[in-house]
Motif scaffolding. Structure first.
Motif, PDB file in Angstrom:
ATOM      1  N   LEU A 112       0.822  -1.201   0.000  1.00  0.00           N
ATOM      2  CA  LEU A 112       0.000   0.000   0.000  1.00  0.00           C
ATOM      3  C   LEU A 112       0.857   1.252   0.000  1.00  0.00           C
ATOM      4  N   ALA A 113       0.585   2.152  -0.957  1.00  0.00           N
ATOM      5  CA  ALA A 113       1.185   3.487  -0.975  1.00  0.00           C
ATOM      6  C   ALA A 113       0.168   4.457  -0.385  1.00  0.00           C
ATOM      7  N   MET A 114       0.638   5.410   0.421  1.00  0.00           N
ATOM      8  CA  MET A 114      -0.245   6.346   1.127  1.00  0.00           C
ATOM      9  C   MET A 114       0.269   7.763   0.967  1.00  0.00           C
ATOM     10  N   GLU A 115      -0.668   8.709   0.851  1.00  0.00           N
ATOM     11  CA  GLU A 115      -0.317  10.118   0.792  1.00  0.00           C
ATOM     12  C   GLU A 115      -1.324  10.927   1.601  1.00  0.00           C
ATOM     13  N   VAL A 116      -0.820  11.796   2.469  1.00  0.00           N
ATOM     14  CA  VAL A 116      -1.684  12.683   3.234  1.00  0.00           C
ATOM     15  C   VAL A 116      -2.233  13.732   2.274  1.00  0.00           C
ATOM     16  N   ILE A 117      -3.576  13.815   2.174  1.00  0.00           N
ATOM     17  CA  ILE A 117      -4.185  14.780   1.255  1.00  0.00           C
ATOM     18  C   ILE A 117      -4.927  15.900   1.973  1.00  0.00           C
ATOM     19  N   GLU A 118      -5.126  15.765   3.286  1.00  0.00           N
ATOM     20  CA  GLU A 118      -5.796  16.834   4.032  1.00  0.00           C
ATOM     21  C   GLU A 118      -5.488  16.698   5.517  1.00  0.00           C
ATOM     22  N   THR A 119      -5.271  17.819   6.154  1.00  0.00           N
ATOM     23  CA  THR A 119      -5.214  17.896   7.613  1.00  0.00           C
ATOM     24  C   THR A 119      -6.066  19.095   8.006  1.00  0.00           C
ATOM     25  N   LYS A 120      -6.834  18.938   9.076  1.00  0.00           N
ATOM     26  CA  LYS A 120      -7.714  20.027   9.482  1.00  0.00           C
ATOM     27  C   LYS A 120      -7.993  19.913  10.978  1.00  0.00           C
ATOM     28  N   PRO A 121      -7.762  20.991  11.714  1.00  0.00           N
ATOM     29  CA  PRO A 121      -8.132  20.966  13.130  1.00  0.00           C
ATOM     30  C   PRO A 121      -9.653  20.880  13.261  1.00  0.00           C
ATOM     31  N   PHE A 122     -10.111  20.289  14.320  1.00  0.00           N
ATOM     32  CA  PHE A 122     -11.552  20.273  14.611  1.00  0.00           C
ATOM     33  C   PHE A 122     -11.914  21.549  15.352  1.00  0.00           C
ATOM     34  N   LEU A 144      -8.344  16.170  12.103  1.00  0.00           N
ATOM     35  CA  LEU A 144      -8.656  15.283  10.989  1.00  0.00           C
ATOM     36  C   LEU A 144      -7.428  15.124  10.094  1.00  0.00           C
ATOM     37  N   VAL A 145      -7.113  13.874   9.746  1.00  0.00           N
ATOM     38  CA  VAL A 145      -6.076  13.568   8.766  1.00  0.00           C
ATOM     39  C   VAL A 145      -6.703  12.624   7.747  1.00  0.00           C
ATOM     40  N   VAL A 146      -6.627  13.010   6.466  1.00  0.00           N
ATOM     41  CA  VAL A 146      -7.154  12.178   5.384  1.00  0.00           C
ATOM     42  C   VAL A 146      -5.968  11.643   4.588  1.00  0.00           C
ATOM     43  N   ILE A 147      -5.935  10.326   4.428  1.00  0.00           N
ATOM     44  CA  ILE A 147      -4.832   9.651   3.740  1.00  0.00           C
ATOM     45  C   ILE A 147      -5.380   8.942   2.514  1.00  0.00           C
ATOM     46  N   ASP A 148      -4.873   9.318   1.344  1.00  0.00           N
ATOM     47  CA  ASP A 148      -5.237   8.660   0.098  1.00  0.00           C
ATOM     48  C   ASP A 148      -4.387   7.403  -0.031  1.00  0.00           C
ATOM     49  N   THR A 149      -4.998   6.291  -0.402  1.00  0.00           N
ATOM     50  CA  THR A 149      -4.277   5.014  -0.454  1.00  0.00           C
ATOM     51  C   THR A 149      -4.433   4.357  -1.820  1.00  0.00           C
ATOM     52  N   THR A 150      -3.381   3.649  -2.227  1.00  0.00           N
ATOM     53  CA  THR A 150      -3.408   2.846  -3.453  1.00  0.00           C
ATOM     54  C   THR A 150      -2.706   1.529  -3.162  1.00  0.00           C
ATOM     55  N   MET A 151      -3.447   0.431  -3.285  1.00  0.00           N
ATOM     56  CA  MET A 151      -2.866  -0.893  -3.072  1.00  0.00           C
ATOM     57  C   MET A 151      -2.649  -1.547  -4.435  1.00  0.00           C
ATOM     58  N   THR A 152      -1.451  -2.102  -4.613  1.00  0.00           N
ATOM     59  CA  THR A 152      -1.104  -2.779  -5.861  1.00  0.00           C
ATOM     60  C   THR A 152      -0.640  -4.200  -5.581  1.00  0.00           C
ATOM     61  N   ASN A 153      -0.731  -5.029  -6.627  1.00  0.00           N
ATOM     62  CA  ASN A 153      -0.208  -6.390  -6.502  1.00  0.00           C
ATOM     63  C   ASN A 153       1.204  -6.455  -7.078  1.00  0.00           C
ATOM     64  N   GLN A 154       1.751  -7.643  -7.158  1.00  0.00           N
ATOM     65  CA  GLN A 154       3.136  -7.852  -7.593  1.00  0.00           C
ATOM     66  C   GLN A 154       3.370  -7.399  -9.031  1.00  0.00           C
ATOM     67  N   GLU A 155       2.328  -7.255  -9.811  1.00  0.00           N
ATOM     68  CA  GLU A 155       2.467  -6.816 -11.203  1.00  0.00           C
ATOM     69  C   GLU A 155       2.244  -5.317 -11.356  1.00  0.00           C
ATOM     70  N   GLY A 156       1.990  -4.639 -10.235  1.00  0.00           N
ATOM     71  CA  GLY A 156       1.719  -3.215 -10.289  1.00  0.00           C
ATOM     72  C   GLY A 156       0.273  -2.875 -10.601  1.00  0.00           C
ATOM     73  N   THR A 157      -0.586  -3.877 -10.652  1.00  0.00           N
ATOM     74  CA  THR A 157      -2.012  -3.652 -10.904  1.00  0.00           C
ATOM     75  C   THR A 157      -2.664  -3.066  -9.654  1.00  0.00           C
ATOM     76  N   VAL A 158      -3.410  -1.996  -9.837  1.00  0.00           N
ATOM     77  CA  VAL A 158      -4.125  -1.388  -8.711  1.00  0.00           C
ATOM     78  C   VAL A 158      -5.321  -2.262  -8.358  1.00  0.00           C
ATOM     79  N   VAL A 159      -5.380  -2.684  -7.094  1.00  0.00           N
ATOM     80  CA  VAL A 159      -6.468  -3.548  -6.627  1.00  0.00           C
ATOM     81  C   VAL A 159      -7.348  -2.861  -5.582  1.00  0.00           C
ATOM     82  N   PHE A 160      -6.930  -1.682  -5.123  1.00  0.00           N
ATOM     83  CA  PHE A 160      -7.731  -0.921  -4.157  1.00  0.00           C
ATOM     84  C   PHE A 160      -7.269   0.522  -4.175  1.00  0.00           C
TER      85      PHE A 160
END
Length: 154
Positions: free
Chosen positions: A107-117, A125-141
């Motif tokens: 899983l690769a992750m990137e913080v895309i938003e932070t915001k005080p309540f 609040l911390v929002v993390i964008d995620t991309t999960m790939t398999n061994q072939e680099g295919t995005v599965v999530f």
């Protein structure tokens, strides 16, 4: 790239910050435990002979199992250890390709938003964008995960 992280408080997160999980191979046990825990024994996940004759040509992970694997990678990285208050949901989630038995995923992750309540000063609040790939680099999530994170104690 480092694969081990220290716990992060709200103030430690910055938009654009990235994290990368280690990889793991999805096993028969993962499929079985997920089915046992959820009670979902749909044959696409649990019956090899049936699944071989269907669209994917073999057993595929449950959609919710794919999401659960992604959340496991986030927590395994350690940056939320003892600082996360709550998982608050997602704005979007996509599963563009299946996770199959014996796939190795990460899983690769990137913080895309932070915001005080405005309603509390002990977390933000911390929002993390995620991309999960398999061994072939295919995005599965793909999806963003919203977390309530503790602020640094004074």
């Amino acid at each position: 790239m480092a694969y081990s992280y220290e716990p992060h408080y709200f103030e430690d997160f910055a938009v654009g910050q990235t994290f990368q999980s280690v990889g793991r191979t999805v096993t028969e046990s993962d499929f079985t435990f997920h089915s046992m825990f959820t009670g979902d024994w749909t044959e696409l996940h649990s019956n090899r002979h049936y699944a071989e004759e269907e669209y994917f040509g073999g057993r595929v992970a449950h959609g919710p199992m794919t999401f659960t694997l992604a959340t496991g990678f986030v927590y395994r990285c350690g940056f939320l250890e003892r600082t996360v208050v709550a998982f608050l949901g997602m704005n979007y989630m996509d599963i563009p390709a299946p996770v199959k038995m014996d796939d190795s995923i990460s899983l690769a992750m990137e913080v895309i938003e932070t915001k005080p309540f405005s309603s509390r000063d002990d977390a933000g609040l911390v929002v993390i964008d995620t991309t999960m790939t398999n061994q072939e680099g295919t995005v599965v999530f793909e999806g963003d995960m919203k977390f309530m994170i503790k602020t640094r104690p004074e």
